[in-house]
Enzyme design. Structure first.
Site, PDB file in Angstrom:
ATOM      1  N   GLY A 119     -15.477  11.533 -25.213  1.00 34.03           N
ATOM      2  CA  GLY A 119     -16.756  11.980 -24.658  1.00 34.03           C
ATOM      3  C   GLY A 119     -17.983  11.507 -25.402  1.00 34.03           C
ATOM      4  O   GLY A 119     -19.108  11.736 -24.945  1.00 34.03           O
ATOM      5  N   GLY A 150     -18.178   8.265 -26.073  1.00 28.08           N
ATOM      6  CA  GLY A 150     -18.252   6.873 -25.660  1.00 28.08           C
ATOM      7  C   GLY A 150     -19.266   6.667 -24.555  1.00 28.08           C
ATOM      8  O   GLY A 150     -20.034   7.568 -24.199  1.00 28.08           O
ATOM      9  N   ILE A 177     -19.061   5.961 -21.083  1.00 27.52           N
ATOM     10  CA  ILE A 177     -18.934   6.773 -19.873  1.00 27.52           C
ATOM     11  C   ILE A 177     -18.973   8.250 -20.227  1.00 27.52           C
ATOM     12  O   ILE A 177     -19.664   9.051 -19.583  1.00 27.52           O
ATOM     13  CB  ILE A 177     -17.639   6.435 -19.110  1.00 27.52           C
ATOM     14  CG1 ILE A 177     -17.647   4.979 -18.637  1.00 27.52           C
ATOM     15  CG2 ILE A 177     -17.455   7.364 -17.905  1.00 27.52           C
ATOM     16  CD1 ILE A 177     -16.342   4.534 -17.992  1.00 27.52           C
ATOM     17  N   GLU A 222      -8.195   2.867 -25.938  1.00 23.58           N
ATOM     18  CA  GLU A 222      -8.559   1.541 -26.423  1.00 23.58           C
ATOM     19  C   GLU A 222      -8.776   0.670 -25.189  1.00 23.58           C
ATOM     20  O   GLU A 222      -7.980   0.723 -24.246  1.00 23.58           O
ATOM     21  CB  GLU A 222      -7.451   0.972 -27.302  1.00 23.58           C
ATOM     22  CG  GLU A 222      -7.177   1.788 -28.560  1.00 23.58           C
ATOM     23  CD  GLU A 222      -8.338   1.783 -29.536  1.00 23.58           C
ATOM     24  OE1 GLU A 222      -9.149   0.832 -29.484  1.00 23.58           O
ATOM     25  OE2 GLU A 222      -8.434   2.716 -30.353  1.00 23.58           O
ATOM     26  N   THR A 223      -9.853  -0.145 -25.178  1.00 20.70           N
ATOM     27  CA  THR A 223     -10.277  -0.730 -23.904  1.00 20.70           C
ATOM     28  C   THR A 223     -10.421  -2.248 -23.845  1.00 20.70           C
ATOM     29  O   THR A 223     -10.797  -2.779 -22.809  1.00 20.70           O
ATOM     30  CB  THR A 223     -11.626  -0.119 -23.470  1.00 20.70           C
ATOM     31  OG1 THR A 223     -12.596  -0.339 -24.495  1.00 20.70           O
ATOM     32  CG2 THR A 223     -11.493   1.373 -23.223  1.00 20.70           C
ATOM     33  N   TYR A 265      -3.414  -3.851 -21.990  1.00 23.35           N
ATOM     34  CA  TYR A 265      -4.366  -2.800 -21.605  1.00 23.35           C
ATOM     35  C   TYR A 265      -4.092  -2.319 -20.184  1.00 23.35           C
ATOM     36  O   TYR A 265      -3.997  -1.113 -19.929  1.00 23.35           O
ATOM     37  CB  TYR A 265      -5.794  -3.319 -21.718  1.00 23.35           C
ATOM     38  CG  TYR A 265      -6.820  -2.392 -21.113  1.00 23.35           C
ATOM     39  CD1 TYR A 265      -7.084  -1.156 -21.685  1.00 23.35           C
ATOM     40  CD2 TYR A 265      -7.528  -2.743 -19.960  1.00 23.35           C
ATOM     41  CE1 TYR A 265      -8.019  -0.289 -21.139  1.00 23.35           C
ATOM     42  CE2 TYR A 265      -8.464  -1.888 -19.405  1.00 23.35           C
ATOM     43  CZ  TYR A 265      -8.699  -0.667 -20.000  1.00 23.35           C
ATOM     44  OH  TYR A 265      -9.619   0.193 -19.448  1.00 23.35           O
ATOM     45  N   ARG A 320     -16.157 -10.449 -10.958  1.00 23.51           N
ATOM     46  CA  ARG A 320     -15.804  -9.047 -11.166  1.00 23.51           C
ATOM     47  C   ARG A 320     -16.735  -8.170 -10.333  1.00 23.51           C
ATOM     48  O   ARG A 320     -17.790  -8.613  -9.875  1.00 23.51           O
ATOM     49  CB  ARG A 320     -15.933  -8.666 -12.644  1.00 23.51           C
ATOM     50  CG  ARG A 320     -15.057  -9.462 -13.608  1.00 23.51           C
ATOM     51  CD  ARG A 320     -13.591  -9.177 -13.453  1.00 23.51           C
ATOM     52  NE  ARG A 320     -12.801  -9.843 -14.481  1.00 23.51           N
ATOM     53  CZ  ARG A 320     -12.307 -11.067 -14.361  1.00 23.51           C
ATOM     54  NH1 ARG A 320     -12.541 -11.780 -13.259  1.00 23.51           N
ATOM     55  NH2 ARG A 320     -11.579 -11.594 -15.334  1.00 23.51           N
TER      56      ARG A 320
END
Length: 379
Positions: free
Chosen positions: A9, A11, A13, A86-87, A190, A258
């Site tokens: 929370g 981060g 977003i 982890e992104t 990922y 994208r």
């Protein structure tokens, strides 16, 4: 359902979601480890994202790989929004244990506690990802049918042949929007971990009386995203390079695309998932429904910053990258009434205006590329 736990929370977003939920009257708890990769060193004093929420929410510094931290965090919660992960797509291809431990292992600990201990949790919202689709969805006029190409190989990319292919077909494929029933075949570790997270939530929660909701976010961007993380976020990476007067190396032929979705739209969609019972048990795409290629991204950023930067279309490529993907929003529009407010041009303007208010930081992008090159993943 007034008490909401947001993992991750602090981060990008999560912090934006937390602030809106607090404004709406919810009691928000945040569990976050304040990762230096996202927040930089000394996050308590220097993190833009953390500074916005630290006096607005109940904050627990901890990690989703810790059972004790989960026990502290879950207490008295009605809803869990599980964003902690982890992104970095490229980084996941060599930090494999870390990505699986945090993303899959952390989710497993949460579900184990929900299944075997007393709690008040009624709904779990999981942040899934467009990465689970791997390569996007295409139409073959030759077959008169939908097709899902396999992952691109080094053999073809090495000769600058970057388009996706179907064996035995000679005519080009037409890119179409990816809906929620499209084939799931992630091309990175990922993506695999996000697929596992989503499936675990959607499978376990209904058996223990908890409503699950999954959001497959496209490429999220906007004010507040990390400008120092060199492993994820093309808009941040390019922005830092431009402001530092460095050239932009565009991979492949620059036509890879994208679906870029603005943070405010992502927050709105997520809150609909929290508040609406119609969302329960469903998986939703969250995007704009528009494919934007990387050349357009670079040009729009340069235009907004008014900084002349050399753009090189190098033909370099990363193994595990997809060619195209953009979202079909039919389902989320029909069930939740969600439509994005921000198109790419409008969102980029707000993003770049915010970037220009931030201190200039040194780009660490070359470090991340060197790591991938040393692992044989960057060519």
């Amino acid at each position: 359902m007034k008490n909401i736990l947001i993992t991750g929370g602090a981060g990008f977003i999560g912090s934006n979601l937390a602030l809106v939920l607090v404004e709406k009257g919810y009691n928000v708890t945040v569990l976050d480890n304040l990762s230096p990769q996202i927040h930089g060193e000394d996050a308590y004093n220097n993190s833009f994202l953390f500074s916005r929420i630290k006096n607005q929410v109940e904050f627990i510094k901890g990690c989703v790989t810790s059972k004790e931290d989960w026990i502290r965090s879950i207490k008295s919660q009605d809803v869990i929004v599980h964003l902690a992960a982890e992104t970095g797509t490229g980084q996941s291809m060599y930090e494999i244990e870390k990505y699986t431990s945090v993303n899959i292992g952390g989710t497993a600990i949460m579900l184990d506690l929900l299944a075997n201990t007393s709690h008040s949790v009624k709904k779990v919202v999981i942040a899934s990802s467009r990465s689970i689709y791997g390569e996007g969805k295409y139409w073959s006029s030759e077959l008169n049918n939908v097709v899902y190409p396999k992952h691109r190989t080094d053999e073809f990319m090495a000769i600058k042949d970057f388009e996706v292919k179907i064996d035995g077909l000679s005519s080009p494929l037409e890119l179409v929007a990816t809906d929620e029933d499209s084939k799931i075949h992630p091309s990175s570790v990922y993506g695999i971990t996000k697929q596992n997270q989503e499936q675990m939530i959607m499978t376990v929660c209904p058996t223990i009386g908890i409503s699950p909701v999954a959001f497959r976010y496209q490429n999220v961007y906007g004010p507040g995203q990390s400008l120092s993380n060199p492993y994820t976020g093309i808009l941040s990476i390019f922005s830092t390079l431009i402001r530092n007067g460095k050239e932009i190396n565009i991979f492949e032929d620059g036509k890879e695309s994208r679906d870029f979705v603005f943070i405010d739209d992502v927050v709105d969609a997520t809150i609909l998932g929290i508040e609406k019972e119609e969302a329960n048990g469903h998986v939703f795409n969250v995007g704009t429904g528009e494919a934007i290629d990387v050349i357009t991204v670079a040009n729009e950023l340069i235009k907004n910053y008014k900084i002349n930067t050399e753009v090189i279309i190098s033909g370099n490529y990363r193994l595990g990258d997809i060619r195209h993907n953009f979202a079909d929003l039919t389902k989320i529009k029909k069930i939740l009434g969600f439509s994005p407010i921000y198109n790419f041009e409008k969102g980029i303007k707000k993003f770049t205006e915010w970037v220009l208010t931030q201190d200039l930081i040194e780009s660490k992008y070359d470090v991340s590329i060197s790591e991938m090159k040393n692992k044989g993943l960057f060519k």
